[in-house]
Design a protein around this motif. Structure first.
Motif, PDB file in Angstrom:
ATOM      1  N   TYR A   1       1.262  -1.089  -2.396  1.00 44.30           N
ATOM      2  CA  TYR A   1       2.012  -1.293  -1.152  1.00 44.30           C
ATOM      3  C   TYR A   1       1.318  -2.306  -0.248  1.00 44.30           C
ATOM      4  O   TYR A   1       1.983  -3.141   0.392  1.00 44.30           O
ATOM      5  CB  TYR A   1       2.221   0.028  -0.418  1.00 44.30           C
TER       6      TYR A   1
ATOM      7  N   TYR B   1       5.484   5.223   0.123  1.00 42.44           N
ATOM      8  CA  TYR B   1       4.723   4.405   1.072  1.00 42.44           C
ATOM      9  C   TYR B   1       4.119   5.379   2.075  1.00 42.44           C
ATOM     10  O   TYR B   1       4.840   6.090   2.784  1.00 42.44           O
ATOM     11  CB  TYR B   1       5.648   3.414   1.764  1.00 42.44           C
TER      12      TYR B   1
ATOM     13  N   THR C   1       4.242  -1.604   8.677  1.00 44.14           N
ATOM     14  CA  THR C   1       5.451  -2.211   8.096  1.00 44.14           C
ATOM     15  C   THR C   1       5.966  -3.318   9.004  1.00 44.14           C
ATOM     16  O   THR C   1       6.273  -4.438   8.556  1.00 44.14           O
ATOM     17  CB  THR C   1       6.556  -1.158   7.913  1.00 44.14           C
TER      18      THR C   1
END
Length: 269
Positions: A162, A114, A121
């Protein structure tokens, strides 16, 4: 955030009790924006400043446990985006909210990491709506150069995967309609790579245009105005993966992160 990813995060992340932790800020916009998200969602306030080998504290009487923001702590609560495994089975702090830790990214599969911001996030985990304007969305992708992986043809599929896990397909469309140069220009205009520092009087300062960025993100974005004093000082270490099979070979680790496929940095007592 997709359910299959969100369920992997530590339980403390979903505890919405207000003001039960303090925050540990590091030296960049990613950490400051992450602190702003924590303050907005949970009412937690900055009380510590970490500049890799030193921790400074504002209120020395603070009893609440700190959450490190954009900080690869070996123990304790933290939000993080670093690769923290040398090998697949390496020890990982069970309280770290870190996609790379949760999905077992390590030196051997480093190109599957990531590679976006800690703040993104957190934005996804807490279900915050994306900024309304195109420029504001682009600025969010400027944090920690989260846009960069999209413009590397070999890494683009991983980057897009992602973004889909985060539930941000809209940002894939935006990246497809913009260029890397567009983001680099915004980074320069808004000084998004400017550092946060402690001046000689013990107060935090930065060249980040906080008022403009606050308007873009619709979140209060400000440095604490308290005086900070030194609390802890650590030693710094670095090494090569070829010479270190596991973090178990390192002693008294405070923070640890790979700085590439072959190298790592850490702090220790």
């Amino acid at each position: 955030m997709k359910k299959e990813l969100k369920e992997k995060f530590p339980l403390w992340c979903s505890d919405m009790k207000q003001g039960q932790n303090s925050l540990m800020l590091t030296d960049d916009l990613d950490s400051l924006l992450g602190c702003a998200i924590e303050r907005y969602v949970k009412g937690n306030e900055i009380n510590y400043f970490y500049n890799f080998n030193k921790i400074f504290v504002a209120n020395q009487e603070e009893q609440r446990k700190a959450i490190g923001i954009d900080l690869a702590l070996h123990k304790g609560k933290s939000w993080c985006n670093h690769v923290v495994r040398i090998n697949e089975d390496d020890y990982v702090n069970p309280q770290t909210a870190n996609i790379n830790a949760l999905l077992k990214v390590h030196s051997g599969n480093y190109t599957k990491k990531y590679a976006m911001s800690t703040a993104l996030t957190m934005w996804s985990y807490y279900g915050l709506p994306l900024p309304e304007s195109k420029v504001s969305k682009m600025l969010l992708l400027c944090v920690d150069s989260s846009f960069l992986g999209h413009y590397n043809n070999s890494f683009k599929p991983v980057h897009n995967a992602y973004l889909k896990l985060l539930g941000f397909e809209e940002l894939i469309d935006l990246l497809n309609d913009t260029s890397m140069a567009d983001y680099e220009a915004l980074q320069k205009e808004y000084k998004t790579k400017a550092k946060i520092k402690l001046n000689t009087e013990g107060f935090l300062q930065t060249n980040l245009p906080l008022a403009e960025l606050q308007g873009a993100f619709s979140l209060p974005l400000e440095l604490p105005n308290q005086h900070f004093s030194l609390r802890n000082q650590f030693k710094e270490g670095k090494g090569e993966v070829r010479n270190t099979v596991s973090k178990d070979q390192l002693e008294n680790v405070i923070s640890f992160a790979l700085t590439g496929k072959r190298f790592f940095k850490y702090t220790y007592f």
